[in-house]
Enzyme design. Structure first.
Site, PDB file in Angstrom:
ATOM      1  N   GLU A   1      -6.285 -19.195   0.820  1.00  0.00           N
ATOM      2  CA  GLU A   1      -6.470 -18.002   0.000  1.00  0.00           C
ATOM      3  C   GLU A   1      -5.858 -18.165  -1.386  1.00  0.00           C
ATOM      4  OE1 GLU A   1      -5.813 -13.182  -0.040  1.00  0.00           O
ATOM      5  OE2 GLU A   1      -4.799 -14.354   1.494  1.00  0.00           O
TER       6      GLU A   1
ATOM      7  N   THR B   1      -0.300  -8.528   2.859  1.00  0.00           N
ATOM      8  CA  THR B   1       0.644  -8.668   1.747  1.00  0.00           C
ATOM      9  C   THR B   1       1.182  -7.312   1.298  1.00  0.00           C
ATOM     10  OG1 THR B   1      -0.581 -10.624   1.033  1.00  0.00           O
ATOM     11  CG2 THR B   1       0.998  -9.700  -0.515  1.00  0.00           C
TER      12      THR B   1
ATOM     13  N   ASP C   1      -4.651 -18.272   5.668  1.00  0.00           N
ATOM     14  CA  ASP C   1      -4.167 -17.088   4.958  1.00  0.00           C
ATOM     15  C   ASP C   1      -2.657 -17.063   5.145  1.00  0.00           C
ATOM     16  OD1 ASP C   1      -3.592 -14.672   3.789  1.00  0.00           O
ATOM     17  OD2 ASP C   1      -5.175 -13.559   4.804  1.00  0.00           O
TER      18      ASP C   1
ATOM     19  N   ASP D   1      -9.342 -14.694   6.496  1.00  0.00           N
ATOM     20  CA  ASP D   1      -8.934 -13.498   7.239  1.00  0.00           C
ATOM     21  C   ASP D   1      -9.497 -13.488   8.656  1.00  0.00           C
ATOM     22  OD1 ASP D   1      -7.615 -11.971   5.027  1.00  0.00           O
ATOM     23  OD2 ASP D   1      -9.629 -12.011   4.177  1.00  0.00           O
TER      24      ASP D   1
ATOM     25  N   ILE E   1      -0.126 -15.149   3.981  1.00  0.00           N
ATOM     26  CA  ILE E   1       0.391 -13.826   4.343  1.00  0.00           C
ATOM     27  C   ILE E   1      -0.776 -12.864   4.389  1.00  0.00           C
ATOM     28  CG2 ILE E   1       1.881 -11.894   3.730  1.00  0.00           C
ATOM     29  CD1 ILE E   1       3.797 -13.773   2.425  1.00  0.00           C
ATOM     30  N   ASP E   2      -1.179 -12.497   5.586  1.00  0.00           N
ATOM     31  CA  ASP E   2      -2.182 -11.453   5.743  1.00  0.00           C
ATOM     32  C   ASP E   2      -1.422 -10.158   5.985  1.00  0.00           C
ATOM     33  OD1 ASP E   2      -4.630 -10.302   5.828  1.00  0.00           O
ATOM     34  OD2 ASP E   2      -5.076 -10.860   7.890  1.00  0.00           O
TER      35      ASP E   2
END
Length: 297
Positions: free
Chosen positions: A85, A109, A104, A233, A106-107
């Site tokens: 990402e 954020t 990803d 995601d 940090i999904d």
């Protein structure tokens, strides 16, 4: 020519073992940032401002986690590729047959910058454009969801399965509430929300799409849908749901396309079809022009 790869089960398990060490280390980076209040927003992704506040937030920890994962994997597997990402310059934009880690860092954020514990790192692995492994690690709640193709889905090494709920009236639904988005996106979300409020058993909006999808696999929710998220995601969660016995399709009811930016994940095919029939879809450009159907053998 994009040649097919031949990978043994032993090799695949070596890939996943290395990633699991790295993703737990990444979890420590995330947890330390939250616990030490080093989780401030450092920038806005200007290209995403129209999609909502949660889509435009960038933190130093996003970059640190993605660098840790990619550099750690490259060190052991130099011929593997990456779709990430944040570090777009480090990433392959078109999915190939080579082992490709879809990351990803940090999904959730927005949750992260508010010290909300529902934060995760999501990593999927494709080989020959098929999902073979997925991991969603949520360090603040000590949950690690994993799946290997053909071997089932797990949470903290305990096997999980979907709820098998068949009808929306009995379903706990999860959806995004896009604060700060453009009016069209907000209007579509309100339409979908109103239908769910009237017809579903319950509704939640936790935030991280990867965790939302994994929860469907774990039977902690029954249905999730989204249009506008990205391959990073969805990759890990999609395999987790499939391996847990659930249904994963695109938002128009067809086979799940990893590059379409849309997904319906549900506890049953019947519920997935009900979701498909009522939702309005926000238009979003694809991640790549060529379709990728990673769950079809």
């Amino acid at each position: 020519m994009d040649q097919e790869w031949s990978v043994t089960k032993e090799e695949l398990h070596r890939f996943t073992d290395v990633l699991l060490v790295l993703i737990r280390e990444a979890g420590e980076i995330v947890a330390n940032a939250i616990n030490s209040q080093q989780n401030a927003e450092i920038d806005e992704k200007s290209e995403n401002l129209n999609e909502g506040n949660s889509s435009s937030v960038l933190t130093e920890t996003d970059l640190k986690v993605e660098k840790h994962l990619i550099s750690g994997l490259k060190k052991v597997f130099p011929d593997h590729q990456f779709i990430g990402e944040e570090s777009v310059q480090e990433s392959s934009s078109e999915l190939t047959n080579a082992p490709t880690w879809i990351i990803d860092p940090i999904d959730g954020t927005m949750n992260f910058v508010h010290s909300n514990p529902l934060v995760c790192t999501s990593v999927g692995l494709t080989i020959n454009k098929k999902l073979v492994f997925g991991a969603v690690n949520c360090p603040m709640i000590d949950k690690l969801y994993t799946a290997i193709k053909g071997e089932g889905a797990f949470c903290n090494k305990t096997k999980i399965q979907v709820s098998k709920v068949q009808d929306l009236s009995k379903a706990m639904m999860i959806m995004e509430l896009p604060a700060g988005a453009n009016q069209e996106k907000k209007d579509i979300a309100i339409h979908n929300l109103q239908h769910i409020l009237t017809n579903a058993h319950a509704i939640r909006a936790p935030g991280p799409a990867a965790l939302d999808i994994a929860w469907v696999g774990a039977g902690a929710a029954d249905g999730f849908f989204h249009r506008g998220i990205h391959s990073w995601d969805m990759a890990a969660g999609a395999l987790i749901v499939k391996e847990a016995g659930g249904t994963v399709i695109d938002t128009q009811g067809g086979d799940f396309d990893l590059m379409s930016r849309g997904i319906i994940a549900a506890s049953s095919r019947t519920l997935a079809e009900q979701i498909k029939d009522f939702i309005k879809i926000y238009p979003a450009d694809r991640d790549q022009v060529t379709p990728v159907y990673p769950l079809i053998d």
